[in-house]
Design a protein around this motif. Sequence first.
Motif, PDB file in Angstrom:
ATOM      1  N   PRO A   2       0.820  -1.217   0.000  1.00 48.65           N
ATOM      2  CA  PRO A   2       0.000   0.000   0.000  1.00 48.65           C
ATOM      3  C   PRO A   2       0.848   1.257   0.000  1.00 48.65           C
ATOM      4  O   PRO A   2       2.004   1.240   0.397  1.00 48.65           O
ATOM      5  N   LYS A   3       0.247   2.360  -0.441  1.00 54.32           N
ATOM      6  CA  LYS A   3       0.955   3.633  -0.508  1.00 54.32           C
ATOM      7  C   LYS A   3       1.468   4.051   0.861  1.00 54.32           C
ATOM      8  O   LYS A   3       0.723   4.105   1.823  1.00 54.32           O
ATOM      9  N   GLY A   4       2.753   4.387   0.924  1.00 49.09           N
ATOM     10  CA  GLY A   4       3.316   4.942   2.147  1.00 49.09           C
ATOM     11  C   GLY A   4       3.498   3.938   3.259  1.00 49.09           C
ATOM     12  O   GLY A   4       3.606   4.304   4.414  1.00 49.09           O
ATOM     13  N   LYS A   5       3.548   2.641   2.939  1.00 50.38           N
ATOM     14  CA  LYS A   5       3.643   1.635   3.987  1.00 50.38           C
ATOM     15  C   LYS A   5       4.947   0.844   3.901  1.00 50.38           C
ATOM     16  O   LYS A   5       4.978  -0.324   4.233  1.00 50.38           O
ATOM     17  N   GLY A   6       6.021   1.470   3.458  1.00 48.38           N
ATOM     18  CA  GLY A   6       7.316   0.810   3.469  1.00 48.38           C
ATOM     19  C   GLY A   6       7.875   0.888   4.885  1.00 48.38           C
ATOM     20  O   GLY A   6       7.145   0.936   5.863  1.00 48.38           O
ATOM     21  N   ASN A   7       9.176   0.910   5.004  1.00 56.35           N
ATOM     22  CA  ASN A   7       9.835   1.061   6.295  1.00 56.35           C
ATOM     23  C   ASN A   7       9.798   2.553   6.652  1.00 56.35           C
ATOM     24  O   ASN A   7      10.662   3.317   6.258  1.00 56.35           O
ATOM     25  N   VAL A   8       8.774   2.980   7.403  1.00 59.41           N
ATOM     26  CA  VAL A   8       8.557   4.401   7.682  1.00 59.41           C
ATOM     27  C   VAL A   8       9.695   4.942   8.545  1.00 59.41           C
ATOM     28  O   VAL A   8       9.995   4.417   9.612  1.00 59.41           O
ATOM     29  N   ILE A  21      -6.248  16.386   4.320  1.00 52.50           N
ATOM     30  CA  ILE A  21      -5.535  15.779   3.208  1.00 52.50           C
ATOM     31  C   ILE A  21      -6.550  15.290   2.184  1.00 52.50           C
ATOM     32  O   ILE A  21      -7.386  14.440   2.480  1.00 52.50           O
ATOM     33  N   VAL A  22      -6.469  15.828   0.964  1.00 53.88           N
ATOM     34  CA  VAL A  22      -7.425  15.509  -0.089  1.00 53.88           C
ATOM     35  C   VAL A  22      -6.938  14.337  -0.936  1.00 53.88           C
ATOM     36  O   VAL A  22      -7.707  13.436  -1.259  1.00 53.88           O
ATOM     37  N   ASP A  23      -5.655  14.319  -1.287  1.00 53.79           N
ATOM     38  CA  ASP A  23      -5.107  13.294  -2.165  1.00 53.79           C
ATOM     39  C   ASP A  23      -3.649  13.052  -1.793  1.00 53.79           C
ATOM     40  O   ASP A  23      -2.985  13.959  -1.261  1.00 53.79           O
ATOM     41  N   THR A  24      -3.136  11.844  -2.060  1.00 52.26           N
ATOM     42  CA  THR A  24      -1.737  11.528  -1.764  1.00 52.26           C
ATOM     43  C   THR A  24      -1.054  10.972  -3.002  1.00 52.26           C
ATOM     44  O   THR A  24      -1.713  10.470  -3.918  1.00 52.26           O
ATOM     45  N   LEU A  25       0.276  11.056  -2.989  1.00 53.04           N
ATOM     46  CA  LEU A  25       1.079  10.614  -4.126  1.00 53.04           C
ATOM     47  C   LEU A  25       2.472  10.250  -3.624  1.00 53.04           C
ATOM     48  O   LEU A  25       3.009  10.922  -2.735  1.00 53.04           O
ATOM     49  N   GLU A  26       3.051   9.200  -4.190  1.00 54.20           N
ATOM     50  CA  GLU A  26       4.400   8.780  -3.813  1.00 54.20           C
ATOM     51  C   GLU A  26       5.412   9.402  -4.772  1.00 54.20           C
ATOM     52  O   GLU A  26       5.191   9.402  -5.983  1.00 54.20           O
ATOM     53  N   MET A 103      -4.981  25.297  -2.443  1.00 52.76           N
ATOM     54  CA  MET A 103      -4.446  24.228  -1.598  1.00 52.76           C
ATOM     55  C   MET A 103      -2.930  24.304  -1.576  1.00 52.76           C
ATOM     56  O   MET A 103      -2.322  25.054  -2.318  1.00 52.76           O
ATOM     57  N   THR A 104      -2.341  23.479  -0.720  1.00 50.91           N
ATOM     58  CA  THR A 104      -0.898  23.400  -0.628  1.00 50.91           C
ATOM     59  C   THR A 104      -0.487  21.942  -0.715  1.00 50.91           C
ATOM     60  O   THR A 104      -1.306  21.042  -0.533  1.00 50.91           O
ATOM     61  N   ILE A 105       0.786  21.705  -0.979  1.00 51.59           N
ATOM     62  CA  ILE A 105       1.299  20.339  -1.074  1.00 51.59           C
ATOM     63  C   ILE A 105       2.313  20.160   0.056  1.00 51.59           C
ATOM     64  O   ILE A 105       3.269  20.932   0.165  1.00 51.59           O
ATOM     65  N   VAL A 106       2.087  19.158   0.905  1.00 49.62           N
ATOM     66  CA  VAL A 106       2.937  18.940   2.074  1.00 49.62           C
ATOM     67  C   VAL A 106       3.461  17.506   2.096  1.00 49.62           C
ATOM     68  O   VAL A 106       2.797  16.587   1.627  1.00 49.62           O
ATOM     69  N   PRO A 107       4.662  17.299   2.650  1.00 44.35           N
ATOM     70  CA  PRO A 107       5.158  15.930   2.823  1.00 44.35           C
ATOM     71  C   PRO A 107       4.488  15.291   4.040  1.00 44.35           C
ATOM     72  O   PRO A 107       4.376  15.911   5.096  1.00 44.35           O
ATOM     73  N   LEU A 108       4.017  14.065   3.891  1.00 49.70           N
ATOM     74  CA  LEU A 108       3.326  13.377   4.979  1.00 49.70           C
ATOM     75  C   LEU A 108       4.224  12.378   5.695  1.00 49.70           C
ATOM     76  O   LEU A 108       4.200  12.296   6.920  1.00 49.70           O
ATOM     77  N   ARG A 109       4.993  11.602   4.938  1.00 43.73           N
ATOM     78  CA  ARG A 109       5.925  10.661   5.564  1.00 43.73           C
ATOM     79  C   ARG A 109       7.038  10.313   4.597  1.00 43.73           C
ATOM     80  O   ARG A 109       6.872  10.403   3.388  1.00 43.73           O
ATOM     81  N   VAL A 110       8.176   9.933   5.162  1.00 44.82           N
ATOM     82  CA  VAL A 110       9.315   9.458   4.385  1.00 44.82           C
ATOM     83  C   VAL A 110       9.537   8.012   4.787  1.00 44.82           C
ATOM     84  O   VAL A 110       9.503   7.677   5.974  1.00 44.82           O
ATOM     85  N   LYS A 118      11.589   7.271  -0.304  1.00 49.28           N
ATOM     86  CA  LYS A 118      10.392   7.788  -0.967  1.00 49.28           C
ATOM     87  C   LYS A 118       9.686   8.727   0.001  1.00 49.28           C
ATOM     88  O   LYS A 118       9.784   8.569   1.211  1.00 49.28           O
ATOM     89  N   VAL A 119       8.966   9.695  -0.553  1.00 47.86           N
ATOM     90  CA  VAL A 119       8.190  10.610   0.275  1.00 47.86           C
ATOM     91  C   VAL A 119       6.741  10.537  -0.190  1.00 47.86           C
ATOM     92  O   VAL A 119       6.465  10.536  -1.388  1.00 47.86           O
ATOM     93  N   LEU A 120       5.828  10.418   0.762  1.00 42.69           N
ATOM     94  CA  LEU A 120       4.405  10.445   0.472  1.00 42.69           C
ATOM     95  C   LEU A 120       3.970  11.889   0.634  1.00 42.69           C
ATOM     96  O   LEU A 120       4.070  12.458   1.730  1.00 42.69           O
ATOM     97  N   ILE A 121       3.534  12.499  -0.478  1.00 43.45           N
ATOM     98  CA  ILE A 121       3.118  13.895  -0.429  1.00 43.45           C
ATOM     99  C   ILE A 121       1.608  13.962  -0.500  1.00 43.45           C
ATOM    100  O   ILE A 121       0.965  13.082  -1.070  1.00 43.45           O
TER     101      ILE A 121
END
Length: 152
Positions: A2-8, A21-26, A103-110, A118-121
């Motif tokens: 799943p998106k953003g579920k690697g080794n956080v 958060i409206v949408d996410t992208l790797e 809207m703005t684009i923010v980093p959620l997790r690395v 990878k960064v989930l934005i």
Amino acid sequence: MPKGKGNVVAQNRKASHDYIIVDTLEAGIVLQGTEIKSIRNSRINLKDGFIRIRNGEAFLSNVHISPYEQGNIFNHDPLRTRKLLLHKKQIHKWETEAKNAGMTIVPLRVYLKDGFAKVLIGLAKGKKDYDKRESLKRKDQERQIQRVLKNR
């Protein structure tokens, strides 16, 4: 996976408090020298980070990656702007959404995925103060419900 579920490695908890958060992208990150070693040691802070799109390219700004402790004179600048690896169509789509909807684009997790950072934005809309209070109330109520259910 799943998106953003690697080794956080790092999470931006402040983003979920301050934004909807409206949408996410790797996205991949272009790193220099010892930055990947610092990221693997969880020496990264996303708290005040944001993504800026310039000339059809996405850049990660204001994210602190601490210098590698065993590094030498070739260590990196901790707050430098880093390029994100995204497709042109994705960049164009998010740029128009961010401009049009305010809207703005923010980093959620690395996280680390197959050895790469990878960064989930997230495409985010700012919360008002009353929205923040409401979400804190809701979170507190859920915590109380879980506590009651656990004690049964």
